[in-house]
Design a protein around this motif. Structure first.
Motif, PDB file in Angstrom:
ATOM      1  N   VAL A   1       0.848  -1.195   0.000  1.00  0.00           N
ATOM      2  CA  VAL A   1       0.000   0.000   0.000  1.00  0.00           C
ATOM      3  C   VAL A   1       0.879   1.240   0.000  1.00  0.00           C
ATOM      4  O   VAL A   1       1.796   1.360   0.824  1.00  0.00           O
ATOM      5  CB  VAL A   1      -0.924   0.011   1.237  1.00  0.00           C
ATOM      6  CG1 VAL A   1      -1.762   1.281   1.259  1.00  0.00           C
ATOM      7  CG2 VAL A   1      -1.817  -1.224   1.239  1.00  0.00           C
ATOM      8  N   ASN A   2       0.596   2.156  -0.880  1.00  0.00           N
ATOM      9  CA  ASN A   2       1.354   3.402  -0.976  1.00  0.00           C
ATOM     10  C   ASN A   2       0.813   4.405   0.041  1.00  0.00           C
ATOM     11  O   ASN A   2      -0.232   5.021  -0.167  1.00  0.00           O
ATOM     12  CB  ASN A   2       1.255   3.962  -2.390  1.00  0.00           C
ATOM     13  CG  ASN A   2       2.143   5.169  -2.606  1.00  0.00           C
ATOM     14  OD1 ASN A   2       2.686   5.744  -1.656  1.00  0.00           O
ATOM     15  ND2 ASN A   2       2.306   5.569  -3.858  1.00  0.00           N
TER      16      ASN A   2
ATOM     17  N   PHE B   1      -2.610   6.610   0.132  1.00  0.00           N
ATOM     18  CA  PHE B   1      -3.696   6.088   0.963  1.00  0.00           C
ATOM     19  C   PHE B   1      -3.387   6.324   2.439  1.00  0.00           C
ATOM     20  O   PHE B   1      -2.565   5.625   3.038  1.00  0.00           O
ATOM     21  CB  PHE B   1      -3.899   4.599   0.675  1.00  0.00           C
ATOM     22  CG  PHE B   1      -4.246   4.314  -0.761  1.00  0.00           C
ATOM     23  CD1 PHE B   1      -5.511   4.589  -1.260  1.00  0.00           C
ATOM     24  CD2 PHE B   1      -3.283   3.797  -1.627  1.00  0.00           C
ATOM     25  CE1 PHE B   1      -5.822   4.345  -2.591  1.00  0.00           C
ATOM     26  CE2 PHE B   1      -3.587   3.548  -2.953  1.00  0.00           C
ATOM     27  CZ  PHE B   1      -4.863   3.826  -3.439  1.00  0.00           C
TER      28      PHE B   1
ATOM     29  N   HIS C   1      -5.776   6.597  -8.427  1.00  0.00           N
ATOM     30  CA  HIS C   1      -5.565   6.261  -7.023  1.00  0.00           C
ATOM     31  C   HIS C   1      -5.856   7.423  -6.080  1.00  0.00           C
ATOM     32  O   HIS C   1      -6.383   7.224  -4.979  1.00  0.00           O
ATOM     33  CB  HIS C   1      -4.139   5.747  -6.815  1.00  0.00           C
ATOM     34  CG  HIS C   1      -4.031   4.273  -7.047  1.00  0.00           C
ATOM     35  ND1 HIS C   1      -2.908   3.547  -6.783  1.00  0.00           N
ATOM     36  CD2 HIS C   1      -4.940   3.378  -7.522  1.00  0.00           C
ATOM     37  CE1 HIS C   1      -3.110   2.277  -7.074  1.00  0.00           C
ATOM     38  NE2 HIS C   1      -4.336   2.149  -7.530  1.00  0.00           N
TER      39      HIS C   1
ATOM     40  N   ALA D   1      -8.473   7.177  -2.994  1.00  0.00           N
ATOM     41  CA  ALA D   1      -8.137   7.506  -1.600  1.00  0.00           C
ATOM     42  C   ALA D   1      -9.185   8.427  -1.004  1.00  0.00           C
ATOM     43  O   ALA D   1      -9.564   8.287   0.169  1.00  0.00           O
ATOM     44  CB  ALA D   1      -6.753   8.142  -1.537  1.00  0.00           C
TER      45      ALA D   1
ATOM     46  N   TYR E   1     -12.271   6.298  -0.248  1.00  0.00           N
ATOM     47  CA  TYR E   1     -12.038   5.479   0.945  1.00  0.00           C
ATOM     48  C   TYR E   1     -12.203   6.300   2.223  1.00  0.00           C
ATOM     49  O   TYR E   1     -12.623   5.769   3.254  1.00  0.00           O
ATOM     50  CB  TYR E   1     -10.626   4.882   0.916  1.00  0.00           C
ATOM     51  CG  TYR E   1     -10.382   3.817  -0.118  1.00  0.00           C
ATOM     52  CD1 TYR E   1     -11.323   2.829  -0.392  1.00  0.00           C
ATOM     53  CD2 TYR E   1      -9.178   3.785  -0.828  1.00  0.00           C
ATOM     54  CE1 TYR E   1     -11.083   1.851  -1.341  1.00  0.00           C
ATOM     55  CE2 TYR E   1      -8.926   2.800  -1.776  1.00  0.00           C
ATOM     56  CZ  TYR E   1      -9.881   1.842  -2.033  1.00  0.00           C
ATOM     57  OH  TYR E   1      -9.632   0.861  -2.970  1.00  0.00           O
TER      58      TYR E   1
ATOM     59  N   VAL F   1      -7.445  -3.790  -2.545  1.00  0.00           N
ATOM     60  CA  VAL F   1      -8.384  -2.686  -2.305  1.00  0.00           C
ATOM     61  C   VAL F   1      -8.836  -2.656  -0.846  1.00  0.00           C
ATOM     62  O   VAL F   1      -9.067  -1.583  -0.279  1.00  0.00           O
ATOM     63  CB  VAL F   1      -9.610  -2.755  -3.245  1.00  0.00           C
ATOM     64  CG1 VAL F   1      -9.226  -2.414  -4.669  1.00  0.00           C
ATOM     65  CG2 VAL F   1     -10.295  -4.112  -3.174  1.00  0.00           C
TER      66      VAL F   1
ATOM     67  N   GLU G   1      -6.102  -0.957   1.041  1.00  0.00           N
ATOM     68  CA  GLU G   1      -6.073   0.474   0.731  1.00  0.00           C
ATOM     69  C   GLU G   1      -7.133   1.222   1.532  1.00  0.00           C
ATOM     70  O   GLU G   1      -6.878   2.314   2.059  1.00  0.00           O
ATOM     71  CB  GLU G   1      -6.279   0.691  -0.765  1.00  0.00           C
ATOM     72  CG  GLU G   1      -5.096   0.244  -1.610  1.00  0.00           C
ATOM     73  CD  GLU G   1      -5.388   0.213  -3.098  1.00  0.00           C
ATOM     74  OE1 GLU G   1      -4.440  -0.002  -3.880  1.00  0.00           O
ATOM     75  OE2 GLU G   1      -6.572   0.387  -3.484  1.00  0.00           O
TER      76      GLU G   1
ATOM     77  N   CYS H   1      -6.737   4.021   4.984  1.00  0.00           N
ATOM     78  CA  CYS H   1      -7.405   5.309   5.170  1.00  0.00           C
ATOM     79  C   CYS H   1      -8.222   5.344   6.461  1.00  0.00           C
ATOM     80  O   CYS H   1      -8.995   6.278   6.693  1.00  0.00           O
ATOM     81  CB  CYS H   1      -8.312   5.599   3.966  1.00  0.00           C
ATOM     82  SG  CYS H   1      -7.391   5.808   2.419  1.00  0.00           S
TER      83      CYS H   1
ATOM     84  N   GLU I   1       2.435  -1.554   4.232  1.00  0.00           N
ATOM     85  CA  GLU I   1       2.877  -0.320   3.582  1.00  0.00           C
ATOM     86  C   GLU I   1       4.142  -0.593   2.778  1.00  0.00           C
ATOM     87  O   GLU I   1       4.993  -1.382   3.177  1.00  0.00           O
ATOM     88  CB  GLU I   1       3.116   0.744   4.657  1.00  0.00           C
ATOM     89  CG  GLU I   1       3.184   2.158   4.125  1.00  0.00           C
ATOM     90  CD  GLU I   1       4.591   2.519   3.652  1.00  0.00           C
ATOM     91  OE1 GLU I   1       4.700   3.163   2.592  1.00  0.00           O
ATOM     92  OE2 GLU I   1       5.556   2.159   4.342  1.00  0.00           O
TER      93      GLU I   1
END
Length: 371
Positions: free
Chosen positions: A159-160, A164, A255, A259, A262, A282, A285, A289, A352
């Motif tokens: 996960v970036n 997110f 994306h 975000a 989310y 997903v 992600e 959040c 992450e």
């Protein structure tokens, strides 16, 4: 260490989310100091374009594999890339292949995907290393193919956290951006409108929830983000269930927009019925959040979802059980919902990109030691 990245899915300007996790793994390896070359295919539309695209892609894989001096070839999606790699392996037996298997690679979703299985088995048997996104998928691979190839686990690029992250204090501004009515609270779904994604079970479950709790019609809406082969069926079912006002649809999103969604939603619903759901990025992600999830009790989702701790589970393909999950969530206090949301966030941090990237690096360093 020089690596050739091979994939039939890779983002383009027209389709920025298509295979983005492949791009994420590339970024991780580069960040870890590896030299990366690519033989990838971006999304094509139309039969003729797809046929030409794959022909050029296969030729490129063999050409680069033969002429380039690579320490390893790292392939995403065994099913659609096995053929040129098996040819390459025959022409150049010394080549070392690391195969990252996903979804329908191991569990075909439609009959037309079955034809790839013999080549998948051959490729996995001839690979130096196999990577799976979850413990669940590792078990599937071992049971189905009985391979002796070493298997390592790496969660699909992770996960970036730069994209997110919790941003709920700005929900009013975010809702205005997407023209959402702030007088409603929102549940959410992100995924293709396609076979096995469970979008139909979600619509039926949400309709059952509203019918059993009619007071919710005036305060709860469902956001569904995605497009696919079943778009027409989705719109028809939404209309037939009388959900045109209650279900807000957005097509595919970048994306940054995902975000925002989310963060806007109170609960992310993940209704997949796919036995090949190898991780379910997903879901992670959404959790990154600070949004808890209500998900099918299936696949790689079980690697990270703990019932009543960071989310909730329901029987796959069962709209009534999904509706019961929504009703149970509805009964929780604000504090209980926040507590689960915080636990969801903490879970997502374990996936992450910066946290997990050393795992991918370690796999390729281990490969170097096998020389």
């Amino acid at each position: 260490m020089k690596i050739l990245l091979v994939s039939n899915m890779y983002p383009s300007e027209a389709f920025p989310s298509y295979g983005v996790f492949v791009q994420n793994t590339e970024a991780i390896l580069k960040d870890e100091g590896f030299s990366i070359d690519r033989a990838v295919l971006t999304k094509k539309t139309g039969k003729a374009q797809k046929a030409l695209g794959y022909a050029q892609h296969y030729a490129n894989v063999v050409r680069k594999g033969m002429s380039g001096k690579y320490d390893a070839i790292y392939v995403h999606y065994a099913a659609h890339n096995a053929l040129p790699l098996l040819v390459l392996k025959k022409l150049k037996p010394s080549v070392r292949i690391v195969t990252n298997v996903h979804g329908s690679d191991v569990v075909p979703e439609v009959a037309s995907q079955e034809k790839f299985q013999p080549n998948v088995k051959k490729l996995l048997g001839q690979s130096t290393m196999i990577i799976t996104p979850s413990h669940y998928y590792e078990k599937l691979v071992k049971e189905k193919y009985q391979v002796r190839t070493p298997i390592r686990i790496f969660p699909s690029g992770g996960v970036n956290a730069a994209v997110f992250y919790p941003n709920k204090e700005n929900n009013a501004e975010l809702m205005a951006t997407y023209k959402l009515d702030p007088n409603f609270r929102y549940f959410g779904y992100v995924g293709r409108m396609d076979v096995g994604k469970g979008w139909d079970h979600l619509l039926n479950g949400f309709a059952a929830f509203l019918n059993e709790h009619p007071e919710e019609k005036a305060k709860t809406r469902l956001i569904m983000v995605g497009s696919g082969k079943d778009d027409a069926a989705f719109f028809e079912l939404r209309k037939r269930l009388g959900l045109e006002e209650s279900v807000v649809h957005f097509p595919l999103m970048k994306h940054a927009d995902l975000a925002a969604i989310y963060n806007i939603i109170d609960l992310f619903i993940f209704p997949t019925t796919r036995k090949g759901e190898s991780l379910g990025l997903v879901g992670l992600e959404a959790m990154a959040c600070g949004t808890p999830i209500l998900a099918s009790r299936i696949g790689g989702i079980l690697d990270y979802t703990k019932e009543n701790e960071n989310g909730w589970l329901f029987e796959p393909g069962n709209p009534q059980d999904l509706a019961r999950g929504l009703a149970a969530y509805n009964k929780l206090s604000k504090e209980q919902k926040q507590q689960v949301g915080q636990a969801a966030y903490q879970t997502a941090q374990q996936y992450e990109q910066k946290t997990i990237q050393s795992k991918l690096s370690a796999i390729f360093h281990e490969l170097r030691l096998k020389k």
